[in-house]
Design an enzyme around this catalytic site. Structure first.
Site, PDB file in Angstrom:
ATOM      1  N   TYR A  59       0.825  -1.216   0.000  1.00 60.89           N
ATOM      2  CA  TYR A  59       0.000   0.000   0.000  1.00 60.89           C
ATOM      3  C   TYR A  59       0.856   1.262   0.000  1.00 60.89           C
ATOM      4  CZ  TYR A  59      -4.088  -2.862   0.166  1.00 60.89           C
ATOM      5  OH  TYR A  59      -5.060  -3.771  -0.181  1.00 60.89           O
ATOM      6  N   ASN A  95     -14.064   2.415  -3.326  1.00 58.44           N
ATOM      7  CA  ASN A  95     -12.686   2.776  -3.677  1.00 58.44           C
ATOM      8  C   ASN A  95     -11.945   3.366  -2.491  1.00 58.44           C
ATOM      9  OD1 ASN A  95     -13.397   1.954  -6.195  1.00 58.44           O
ATOM     10  ND2 ASN A  95     -13.739   4.014  -7.006  1.00 58.44           N
ATOM     11  N   HIS A 112     -15.016   0.584   2.020  1.00 56.77           N
ATOM     12  CA  HIS A 112     -13.848  -0.308   2.034  1.00 56.77           C
ATOM     13  C   HIS A 112     -12.591   0.412   2.532  1.00 56.77           C
ATOM     14  CE1 HIS A 112     -15.662  -3.378  -1.084  1.00 56.77           C
ATOM     15  NE2 HIS A 112     -16.284  -3.385   0.077  1.00 56.77           N
ATOM     16  N   CYS A 120      -5.146   2.081  14.315  1.00 59.56           N
ATOM     17  CA  CYS A 120      -4.374   1.428  15.373  1.00 59.56           C
ATOM     18  C   CYS A 120      -5.195   0.254  15.920  1.00 59.56           C
ATOM     19  CB  CYS A 120      -4.045   2.416  16.485  1.00 59.56           C
ATOM     20  SG  CYS A 120      -3.203   1.608  17.870  1.00 59.56           S
ATOM     21  N   CYS A 139       1.656   4.710  17.179  1.00 52.74           N
ATOM     22  CA  CYS A 139       0.326   5.349  17.159  1.00 52.74           C
ATOM     23  C   CYS A 139       0.416   6.685  17.897  1.00 52.74           C
ATOM     24  CB  CYS A 139      -0.707   4.442  17.831  1.00 52.74           C
ATOM     25  SG  CYS A 139      -2.302   5.272  18.047  1.00 52.74           S
ATOM     26  N   GLY A 179     -19.129   1.366 -12.325  1.00 49.85           N
ATOM     27  CA  GLY A 179     -17.775   0.800 -12.359  1.00 49.85           C
ATOM     28  C   GLY A 179     -17.499  -0.249 -11.317  1.00 49.85           C
ATOM     29  N   SER A 181     -18.002  -4.566 -10.502  1.00 54.49           N
ATOM     30  CA  SER A 181     -18.326  -5.842 -11.152  1.00 54.49           C
ATOM     31  C   SER A 181     -19.417  -6.610 -10.418  1.00 54.49           C
ATOM     32  CB  SER A 181     -17.070  -6.705 -11.258  1.00 54.49           C
ATOM     33  OG  SER A 181     -16.500  -6.857  -9.974  1.00 54.49           O
ATOM     34  N   GLU A 207     -19.162  -3.851 -19.332  1.00 50.83           N
ATOM     35  CA  GLU A 207     -19.813  -5.070 -19.828  1.00 50.83           C
ATOM     36  C   GLU A 207     -20.796  -5.588 -18.773  1.00 50.83           C
ATOM     37  OE1 GLU A 207     -15.966  -5.739 -19.123  1.00 50.83           O
ATOM     38  OE2 GLU A 207     -16.950  -5.613 -17.186  1.00 50.83           O
ATOM     39  N   ALA A 223     -17.397   5.286 -18.112  1.00 45.95           N
ATOM     40  CA  ALA A 223     -18.219   6.145 -17.247  1.00 45.95           C
ATOM     41  C   ALA A 223     -17.903   7.617 -17.447  1.00 45.95           C
ATOM     42  CB  ALA A 223     -18.015   5.744 -15.785  1.00 45.95           C
TER      43      ALA A 223
HETATM   44  C1  BJW Z   1     -15.671   0.583 -16.044  1.00 48.73           C
HETATM   45  C2  BJW Z   1     -14.618   1.259 -16.585  1.00 48.73           C
HETATM   46  C3  BJW Z   1     -14.929   2.518 -17.066  1.00 48.73           C
HETATM   47  C4  BJW Z   1     -13.834  -0.575 -15.965  1.00 48.73           C
HETATM   48  N1  BJW Z   1     -16.155   2.964 -16.981  1.00 48.73           N
HETATM   49  N2  BJW Z   1     -16.902   1.039 -15.971  1.00 48.73           N
HETATM   50  C5  BJW Z   1     -22.000 -13.230   0.473  1.00 48.73           C
HETATM   51  C6  BJW Z   1     -21.790 -14.171  -0.517  1.00 48.73           C
HETATM   52  C7  BJW Z   1     -20.502 -14.615  -0.833  1.00 48.73           C
HETATM   53  C8  BJW Z   1     -19.391 -14.110  -0.149  1.00 48.73           C
HETATM   54  C9  BJW Z   1     -19.586 -13.175   0.814  1.00 48.73           C
HETATM   55  C10 BJW Z   1     -20.866 -12.761   1.127  1.00 48.73           C
HETATM   56  N3  BJW Z   1     -20.769 -11.822   2.118  1.00 48.73           N
HETATM   57  C11 BJW Z   1     -19.471 -11.671   2.430  1.00 48.73           C
HETATM   58  C12 BJW Z   1     -18.734 -12.481   1.654  1.00 48.73           C
HETATM   59  C13 BJW Z   1     -17.252 -12.605   1.700  1.00 48.73           C
HETATM   60  C14 BJW Z   1     -16.515 -11.532   0.929  1.00 48.73           C
HETATM   61  C15 BJW Z   1     -16.902 -11.621  -0.554  1.00 48.73           C
HETATM   62  O1  BJW Z   1     -17.648 -10.821  -1.063  1.00 48.73           O
HETATM   63  N4  BJW Z   1     -16.335 -12.564  -1.260  1.00 48.73           N
HETATM   64  C16 BJW Z   1     -16.644 -12.718  -2.688  1.00 48.73           C
HETATM   65  C17 BJW Z   1     -15.453 -12.255  -3.524  1.00 48.73           C
HETATM   66  C18 BJW Z   1     -17.005 -14.134  -2.935  1.00 48.73           C
HETATM   67  N5  BJW Z   1     -16.756 -10.193   1.454  1.00 48.73           N
HETATM   68  C19 BJW Z   1     -16.093  -9.747   2.513  1.00 48.73           C
HETATM   69  O2  BJW Z   1     -15.277 -10.436   3.108  1.00 48.73           O
HETATM   70  C20 BJW Z   1     -16.400  -8.338   2.979  1.00 48.73           C
HETATM   71  N6  BJW Z   1     -16.638  -8.330   4.376  1.00 48.73           N
HETATM   72  C21 BJW Z   1     -17.773  -8.805   4.910  1.00 48.73           C
HETATM   73  O3  BJW Z   1     -18.686  -9.198   4.228  1.00 48.73           O
HETATM   74  O4  BJW Z   1     -17.799  -8.765   6.294  1.00 48.73           O
HETATM   75  C22 BJW Z   1     -18.821  -9.485   6.960  1.00 48.73           C
HETATM   76  C23 BJW Z   1     -18.374 -10.912   7.046  1.00 48.73           C
HETATM   77  C24 BJW Z   1     -17.198 -11.178   7.674  1.00 48.73           C
HETATM   78  C25 BJW Z   1     -16.769 -12.501   7.776  1.00 48.73           C
HETATM   79  C26 BJW Z   1     -17.531 -13.520   7.210  1.00 48.73           C
HETATM   80  C27 BJW Z   1     -18.716 -13.223   6.543  1.00 48.73           C
HETATM   81  C28 BJW Z   1     -19.149 -11.898   6.482  1.00 48.73           C
HETATM   82  C29 BJW Z   1     -15.199  -7.441   2.790  1.00 48.73           C
HETATM   83  C30 BJW Z   1     -14.919  -7.134   1.367  1.00 48.73           C
HETATM   84  C31 BJW Z   1     -13.641  -6.313   1.258  1.00 48.73           C
HETATM   85  C32 BJW Z   1     -13.261  -6.050  -0.176  1.00 48.73           C
HETATM   86  N7  BJW Z   1     -11.952  -5.497  -0.229  1.00 48.73           N
HETATM   87  C33 BJW Z   1     -11.385  -5.190  -1.522  1.00 48.73           C
HETATM   88  C34 BJW Z   1      -9.883  -4.885  -1.384  1.00 48.73           C
HETATM   89  C35 BJW Z   1      -9.567  -3.538  -0.832  1.00 48.73           C
HETATM   90  C36 BJW Z   1      -8.121  -3.321  -1.008  1.00 48.73           C
HETATM   91  C37 BJW Z   1      -7.801  -2.189  -1.918  1.00 48.73           C
HETATM   92  O5  BJW Z   1      -8.707  -1.418  -2.322  1.00 48.73           O
HETATM   93  O6  BJW Z   1      -6.639  -2.056  -2.219  1.00 48.73           O
HETATM   94  O7  BJW Z   1     -12.080  -4.092  -2.122  1.00 48.73           O
HETATM   95  S1  BJW Z   1     -11.544  -6.476  -2.716  1.00 48.73           S
HETATM   96  C38 BJW Z   1     -11.681  -5.430  -4.087  1.00 48.73           C
HETATM   97  O8  BJW Z   1     -12.940  -5.722  -4.762  1.00 48.73           O
HETATM   98  C39 BJW Z   1     -11.789  -4.005  -3.524  1.00 48.73           C
HETATM   99  C40 BJW Z   1     -12.956  -3.462  -4.299  1.00 48.73           C
HETATM  100  O9  BJW Z   1     -13.546  -2.396  -3.600  1.00 48.73           O
HETATM  101  C41 BJW Z   1     -13.852  -4.664  -4.471  1.00 48.73           C
HETATM  102  C42 BJW Z   1     -14.833  -4.542  -5.605  1.00 48.73           C
HETATM  103  O10 BJW Z   1     -14.184  -4.434  -6.830  1.00 48.73           O
HETATM  104  P1  BJW Z   1     -14.793  -3.465  -7.925  1.00 48.73           P
HETATM  105  O11 BJW Z   1     -14.695  -2.069  -7.488  1.00 48.73           O
HETATM  106  O12 BJW Z   1     -16.123  -3.953  -8.314  1.00 48.73           O
HETATM  107  O13 BJW Z   1     -13.740  -3.629  -9.136  1.00 48.73           O
HETATM  108  P2  BJW Z   1     -13.661  -4.742 -10.274  1.00 48.73           P
HETATM  109  O14 BJW Z   1     -12.292  -4.675 -10.852  1.00 48.73           O
HETATM  110  O15 BJW Z   1     -14.125  -6.050  -9.803  1.00 48.73           O
HETATM  111  O16 BJW Z   1     -14.721  -4.269 -11.387  1.00 48.73           O
HETATM  112  C43 BJW Z   1     -14.522  -3.106 -12.166  1.00 48.73           C
HETATM  113  C44 BJW Z   1     -15.781  -2.843 -12.967  1.00 48.73           C
HETATM  114  O17 BJW Z   1     -15.636  -1.573 -13.574  1.00 48.73           O
HETATM  115  C45 BJW Z   1     -16.055  -3.848 -14.096  1.00 48.73           C
HETATM  116  O18 BJW Z   1     -17.424  -4.181 -14.078  1.00 48.73           O
HETATM  117  C46 BJW Z   1     -15.736  -3.074 -15.374  1.00 48.73           C
HETATM  118  O19 BJW Z   1     -16.634  -3.366 -16.453  1.00 48.73           O
HETATM  119  C47 BJW Z   1     -15.985  -1.665 -14.924  1.00 48.73           C
HETATM  120  N8  BJW Z   1     -15.151  -0.681 -15.605  1.00 48.73           N
HETATM  121  N9  BJW Z   1     -13.470   0.442 -16.479  1.00 48.73           N
HETATM  122  C48 BJW Z   1     -17.145   2.160 -16.427  1.00 48.73           C
HETATM  123  N10 BJW Z   1     -13.951   3.253 -17.642  1.00 48.73           N
END
Ligand code: BJW
Length: 240
Positions: A59, A95, A112, A120, A139, A179, A181, A207, A223
């Site tokens: 990071y 984001n 997020h 801390c 801290c 933006g 997925s 998409e 977007a």
């Molecule tokens: C454009 C474009 C342009 C491109 N114009 N468009 C229920 C079911 C299944 C699993 C779970 C569930 N509930 C919880 C879970 C577990 C888990 C989860 O979701 N897992 C799945 C992957 C299966 N979730 C969690 O653990 C979350 N916590 C939670 O639920 O706590 C309660 C809990 C705890 C313990 C047990 C159970 C419950 C926490 C999630 C944390 C996500 N963290 C991240 C990393 C952060 C680090 C960092 O930022 O550096 O966050 S993961 C990563 O993905 C990041 C993003 O915010 C997140 C989403 O990604 P995003 O933004 O959608 O990006 P992309 O790349 O996927 O998509 C881009 C899109 O843009 C595409 O559609 C393109 O088409 C489009 N695009 N260019 C318009 N120009």
């Protein structure tokens, strides 16, 4: 979707795609890698516990790139919507960049976390800094060293501001998803909640996404082009 409807509570959920045209990587791009890593190798509680130095370094390396990025027309379109449309307009962002704030948006909820913050694990103090944070960082509140974690929500951690977010989703009558997925929960489930409460829902991506079928309208394309056009139409509809 009804073009003549006057909306009162607009919620926009943003993801990495809104910042793509500002030069920042998405998570699940063409090669499935994010900054040459699998997101699961860096952004999990286990990865941080196993090797905090590596995660801090990761990071710290991203910070200068994110700090120098500029908001693009999609970010500015949301600010315009907040200024010119007579509704409560809230931005829920996944984001960790601060481009919505740089574009002048208000009511931004970073569910997020933020890359320019560390938390801390001893006392909960939030340190705001664009400088490096390491396993040695002390801290400023409790004086303990080595307990700072990037204030980024890793897989397995609870999201931030969820009480407020749930309240916003319940009252929402127009939901824009930009933006993202739709694969990471709970954010991926927000559309289901707002549809249950009767909102119109529009998706802006390049998409079709995982929960595409839940939206009333899909607008595919960068977007930076599609969102300003949509906002323009929404504001123009006020004069009809
Ligand atoms: C454009 C474009 C342009 C491109 N114009 N468009 C229920 C079911 C299944 C699993 C779970 C569930 N509930 C919880 C879970 C577990 C888990 C989860 O979701 N897992 C799945 C992957 C299966 N979730 C969690 O653990 C979350 N916590 C939670 O639920 O706590 C309660 C809990 C705890 C313990 C047990 C159970 C419950 C926490 C999630 C944390 C996500 N963290 C991240 C990393 C952060 C680090 C960092 O930022 O550096 O966050 S993961 C990563 O993905 C990041 C993003 O915010 C997140 C989403 O990604 P995003 O933004 O959608 O990006 P992309 O790349 O996927 O998509 C881009 C899109 O843009 C595409 O559609 C393109 O088409 C489009 N695009 N260019 C318009 N120009």
């Amino acid at each position: 979707m009804d073009n003549t409807r006057l909306y009162k509570n607009i919620v926009i959920l943003t993801g990495a795609g809104i910042s793509a045209e500002s030069g920042l990587s998405t998570f699940r791009g063409a090669n499935g890698l994010w900054n040459n890593r699998r997101v699961e190798d860096v952004a999990t509680v286990e990865a941080f516990e196993r090797n905090p130095e590596f995660v801090h370094d990761f990071y710290n390396t991203l910070k200068p790139e994110i700090l120098k990025a500029h908001p693009n027309p999609a970010h500015f379109a949301l600010t315009r919507l907040q200024k010119e449309y007579p509704a409560e307009v809230s931005v829920i962002t996944q984001n960790v960049d601060t481009l919505h704030e740089k574009a002048g948006s208000q009511n931004v909820y970073h569910i997020h976390g933020q890359i320019n913050q560390a938390v801390c694990l001893n006392c909960g103090h939030i340190l705001e800094s664009w400088n490096d944070v390491t396993t040695e960082t002390v801290c400023p509140s409790c004086g303990i060293a080595g307990m700072m974690k990037p204030n980024i929500v890793f897989f397995g951690e609870n999201l931030l501001y969820m009480d407020k977010v749930e309240q916003l989703l319940r009252c929402c009558d127009l939901f824009l998803s930009v933006g993202t997925s739709g694969v990471v929960y709970p954010a991926a489930g927000f559309v289901q909640t707002v549809k249950y409460y009767g909102a119109d829902a529009v998706e802006f991506t390049l998409e079709p996404t995982a929960n595409n079928y839940l939206f009333d309208r899909h607008i595919y394309g960068p977007a930076g082009k599609t969102l300003p056009q949509f906002v323009d139409e929404l504001i123009s509809s006020l004069r009809k």
